[in-house]
Enzyme design. Structure first.
Site, mmCIF file in Angstrom:
data_model
loop_
_atom_site.group_PDB
_atom_site.id
_atom_site.type_symbol
_atom_site.label_atom_id
_atom_site.label_comp_id
_atom_site.label_asym_id
_atom_site.label_seq_id
_atom_site.Cartn_x
_atom_site.Cartn_y
_atom_site.Cartn_z
ATOM 1 N N ASN A 1 0.865 -1.185 0.000
ATOM 2 C CA ASN A 1 0.000 0.000 0.000
ATOM 3 C C ASN A 1 0.896 1.227 0.000
ATOM 4 O O ASN A 1 1.554 1.521 0.995
ATOM 5 C CB ASN A 1 -0.885 -0.056 1.264
ATOM 6 C CG ASN A 1 -1.648 1.240 1.489
ATOM 7 O OD1 ASN A 1 -1.762 2.080 0.603
ATOM 8 N ND2 ASN A 1 -2.174 1.413 2.706
ATOM 9 N N LYS B 1 0.120 4.312 -0.175
ATOM 10 C CA LYS B 1 -0.489 5.499 0.450
ATOM 11 C C LYS B 1 -0.277 6.728 -0.456
ATOM 12 O O LYS B 1 -0.317 6.600 -1.673
ATOM 13 C CB LYS B 1 0.074 5.695 1.855
ATOM 14 C CG LYS B 1 -0.039 4.411 2.682
ATOM 15 C CD LYS B 1 0.190 4.607 4.135
ATOM 16 C CE LYS B 1 0.088 3.251 4.833
ATOM 17 N NZ LYS B 1 0.130 3.338 6.271
ATOM 18 N N HIS C 1 -9.375 0.853 5.153
ATOM 19 C CA HIS C 1 -8.052 0.987 5.769
ATOM 20 C C HIS C 1 -8.177 1.886 7.000
ATOM 21 O O HIS C 1 -9.005 2.803 7.023
ATOM 22 C CB HIS C 1 -7.066 1.594 4.759
ATOM 23 C CG HIS C 1 -5.666 1.619 5.287
ATOM 24 N ND1 HIS C 1 -5.214 2.642 6.087
ATOM 25 C CD2 HIS C 1 -4.647 0.732 5.169
ATOM 26 C CE1 HIS C 1 -3.953 2.383 6.429
ATOM 27 N NE2 HIS C 1 -3.590 1.230 5.879
ATOM 28 N N GLU D 1 -6.598 4.315 8.034
ATOM 29 C CA GLU D 1 -6.533 5.762 7.779
ATOM 30 C C GLU D 1 -7.841 6.273 7.191
ATOM 31 O O GLU D 1 -8.251 7.410 7.452
ATOM 32 C CB GLU D 1 -5.334 6.065 6.870
ATOM 33 C CG GLU D 1 -4.028 5.975 7.650
ATOM 34 C CD GLU D 1 -2.851 5.415 6.868
ATOM 35 O OE1 GLU D 1 -2.842 5.524 5.632
ATOM 36 O OE2 GLU D 1 -1.933 4.863 7.509
ATOM 37 N N GLU E 1 -5.199 -5.378 10.505
ATOM 38 C CA GLU E 1 -4.189 -4.344 10.728
ATOM 39 C C GLU E 1 -4.478 -3.644 12.047
ATOM 40 O O GLU E 1 -5.271 -2.691 12.093
ATOM 41 C CB GLU E 1 -4.221 -3.315 9.597
ATOM 42 C CG GLU E 1 -3.884 -3.897 8.238
ATOM 43 C CD GLU E 1 -3.320 -2.838 7.305
ATOM 44 O OE1 GLU E 1 -2.223 -3.038 6.803
ATOM 45 O OE2 GLU E 1 -3.975 -1.799 7.115
ATOM 46 N N GLY F 1 2.517 1.958 10.847
ATOM 47 C CA GLY F 1 3.433 3.092 10.727
ATOM 48 C C GLY F 1 4.135 3.456 12.018
ATOM 49 O O GLY F 1 4.770 4.505 12.124
ATOM 50 N N SER G 1 3.587 -2.351 10.272
ATOM 51 C CA SER G 1 5.034 -2.393 10.505
ATOM 52 C C SER G 1 5.699 -3.697 10.071
ATOM 53 O O SER G 1 6.641 -4.168 10.703
ATOM 54 C CB SER G 1 5.354 -2.077 11.972
ATOM 55 O OG SER G 1 4.962 -0.753 12.278
HETATM 56 P P1 PGA Z 1 3.029 0.159 7.631
HETATM 57 O O1 PGA Z 1 1.551 0.378 7.024
HETATM 58 O O2 PGA Z 1 3.558 -1.124 7.027
HETATM 59 O O3 PGA Z 1 3.811 1.361 7.202
HETATM 60 O O4 PGA Z 1 2.873 0.043 9.116
HETATM 61 C C1 PGA Z 1 0.666 -0.693 6.834
HETATM 62 C C2 PGA Z 1 -0.616 -0.206 6.218
HETATM 63 O O5 PGA Z 1 -1.045 0.912 6.536
HETATM 64 O O6 PGA Z 1 -1.255 -0.911 5.415
#
Ligand code: PGA
Length: 251
Positions: free
Chosen positions: A10, A12, A96, A98, A168, A174, A214
């Site tokens: 992803n 983003k 997601h 976010e 997740e 993140g 992560s």
């Molecule tokens: P990250 O993000 O691997 O940077 O923690 C995962 C995601 O948001 O799908």
């Protein structure tokens, strides 16, 4: 039948056009011999078509990170499922964290998008996961159950063949704080149990459940070794050819 193994990136809101194309070319060069594993990238929407053109005929599929649940209309700034399909995308990321926590998407929005995606032959990757405060209060299973049950409302057992679920935990996205393989596997097992309750054991056994939060080259092996972890959804570490390939090629 074995469950599909999916490695998704992803991106983003990162990567300008040329950077996106360079990343895809690098990945394509490194995945020719990965066997049954499926690789999916979720580039920023404006580059989805270009990325999909480069991926045609390869083992890498493309998805968009978000779309509206209506087919078309006066929704300034939104992307319609018809456009997702037209751009050559096979997948759509739905719910997601976010989208849920920064843009206020509800379980109801998630469900509408899931139904619209299926209607348009786009395969949803439905993201679920608890906040840190929910985990600390012992609410993880309650939250996961609600998100899965509401997200899948109206989806038939037949349509479940086109659904991917991504666990997740919000506290792991993140933050560099990856869930331990045991914590993640337990959540995945629980999600499968919820799916079994909604459908049947066979459907639950076949739905791919990805872990996200992560994921890095140095923690992928422990996660991927777990029975109920069928792949990963990677943010930060999917932005570089080498780190994403290290993840995709995990032993
Ligand atoms: P990250 O993000 O691997 O940077 O923690 C995962 C995601 O948001 O799908």
């Amino acid at each position: 039948m074995a469950r599909r193994k999916i490695f998704a990136g992803n991106w983003k809101m990162y990567k300008k056009r040329q950077e996106a194309l360079d990343l895809v070319k690098g990945l394509l060069a490194g995945i020719a011999d990965i066997g049954e594993r499926e690789v999916v990238v979720f580039p920023p929407s404006p580059w989805a078509k270009d990325v999909a053109d480069l991926c045609r005929g390869s083992q890498m599929a493309v998805g968009m990170q978000n779309m509206h649940f209506e087919q078309e209309g006066a929704f300034t700034g939104e992307v319609s499922p018809l456009m997702v399909k037209d751009a050559g995308c096979r997948y759509i990321l739905i719910g997601h964290s976010e989208r849920r926590h920064v843009f206020g998407e509800t379980d109801d929005d998630v469900n509408k998008k899931v139904m619209t995606a299926l209607k348009n032959d786009i395969e949803p990757v439905i993201c679920v996961g608890e906040l840190l405060k929910e985990r600390e209060k012992g609410l993880t299973e309650e939250v996961l159950k609600r998100q899965v049950v509401k997200g899948l409302a109206g989806v038939s057992a037949e349509q479940m063949k086109n659904i991917v679920i991504a666990y997740e935990p919000v506290w792991a996205i993140g933050t560099g704080k990856v869930a331990t393989p045991d914590i993640a596997d337990e959540a995945h097992r629980f999600i499968r149990k919820v799916v079994e309750g909604l459908y049947d054991a066979k459907t639950a056994d076949l739905v791919p459940v990805l872990y996200g939060g992560s994921v890095k080259p140095d923690n992928i092996a422990g996660l991927f070794a777990k029975e109920h972890i069928d792949g990963v959804l990677v943010g930060g570490a999917s932005l570089k050819v080498d780190s994403f390939l290290d993840i995709v090629r995990v032993k």
